[in-house]
Write an enzyme that holds these catalytic residues in place. Structure first.
Site, PDB file in Angstrom:
ATOM      1  CG  HIS A 132      -2.156  -1.016   1.172  1.00  0.00           C
ATOM      2  ND1 HIS A 132      -2.022  -2.347   1.287  1.00  0.00           N
ATOM      3  CD2 HIS A 132      -3.509  -0.794   0.664  1.00  0.00           C
ATOM      4  CE1 HIS A 132      -3.163  -2.676   1.107  1.00  0.00           C
ATOM      5  NE2 HIS A 132      -4.112  -1.863   0.678  1.00  0.00           N
ATOM      6  CE  LYS A 136      -4.064  -0.304   4.747  1.00  0.00           C
ATOM      7  NZ  LYS A 136      -5.206   0.274   5.276  1.00  0.00           N
TER       8      LYS A 136
END
Ligand SMILES: NC(=O)C1=CN([C@@H]2O[C@H](COP(=O)(O)OP(=O)(O)OC[C@H]3O[C@@H](n4cnc5c(N)ncnc54)[C@H](OP(=O)(O)O)[C@@H]3O)[C@@H](O)[C@H]2O)C=CC1
Ligand SMILES: O=C(O)C1=N[C@H](C(=O)O)C[C@H](O)C1
Length: 238
Positions: A132, A136
């Site tokens: 990701h 995040k």
């Protein structure tokens, strides 16, 4: 449908475009200043994509205000059962999904099928990787946790998941969480043996799939009471 956006970051803004394209009206937008009940109550449904530490409070406020809620925030699931009980007590409506995209929900089914298929073959070791963007806040991702829980149910060789750096025994399903640039979300499950590897991967190209799935979930929830999942929304086999 009149919608309140609880959390107006990357997902909130992507949701707004899809809602408008599908003929819905955004009647309220809330960020880190928190929700305002009088504004929230103008909505038929709230869609909540905020931050892990705010999700529980936001969901509680929505349910206590009688506003059904679709939530995709990850990293708060230790309090999921409390929210389900509150939803039942208030005769409210709730859909949580760690991932709302159609592709990932099909991938969930593929993961369950593959785990059942691999169960007799202990020469293969299962591992997971998720990648990701660097913003995040939680690791592993909510999607990785859903995949891991399903895999562990099907595969007797694994009894719990652990981040790669904390994995201690062969019975731990190792999840490597990589944070890289602006990656929207990639999840891979790999079964490795000395002879060969089998790997399945879902790669999101952008946030459209997550947001479209959440809007479809809100359309499904509008006017209903109860706790539902994306399997109900997409009519997928359990
Ligand atoms: N289930 C799924 O399909 C998906 C889930 N997610 C999850 O959704 C969440 C949000 O992701 P994303 O939009 O990328 O994150 P962003 O960081 O871009 O946005 C988060 C937003 O939440 C707001 N916020 C902070 N505190 C509160 C609060 N108390 N009440 C309401 N809003 C608040 C922030 O406000 P401010 O701008 O004022 O700081 C910000 O606008 C994450 O948990 C992520 O993992 C993401 C994609 C798909
Ligand atoms: O934070 C994100 O961006 C995402 N979060 C969800 C998760 O934790 O699984 C879904 C998606 O992977 C994007």
């Amino acid at each position: 449908m009149k919608v309140a956006l609880v959390g107006y970051g990357k997902m909130g803004k992507t949701l707004e475009k899809i809602l408008v394209d599908r003929g819905h009206e955004v009647v309220a937008r809330f960020g880190s200043e928190g929700t305002q009940v009088s504004e929230l109550k103008k909505a038929d449904v709230a869609i909540e994509f905020s931050v892990p530490e705010a999700a529980y409070g936001n969901l509680k406020t929505c349910l206590e205000s009688g506003v059904p809620i679709v939530t995709g925030t990850t990293g708060w699931l230790d309090r999921y059962d409390e929210i389900v009980s509150l939803c039942q007590e208030k005769n409210g409506g709730l859909i949580y999904a760690s991932n709302f995209s159609l592709g990932v929900n099909l991938f969930f089914a593929l993961n369950r099928y593959l785990a059942d298929l691999m169960a007799p073959y202990s020469d293969y070791n299962a591992e997971m990787t998720e990648i990701h963007h660097i913003h995040k806040l939680d690791a592993p991702s909510g999607t990785a946790i859903s995949l891991a829980e399903d895999l562990i149910k099907g595969l007797p060789q694994k009894d719990k998941w652990a981040l790669k750096e904390n994995a201690q025994s062969d019975s731990d399903l190792s999840i490597e969480a990589i944070r890289e640039n602006e990656v929207p979300g990639t999840h891979s499950i790999r079964y490795s043996s000395a002879i060969d590897d089998i790997e399945i991967t879902h790669t999101a190209h952008n946030r459209q799939g997550f947001a479209l799935g959440a809007v479809i979930a809100a359309e499904y929830l509008n006017g209903k009471q109860g706790v539902y999942s994306m399997r109900d929304v997409l009519n997928l086999p359990s």
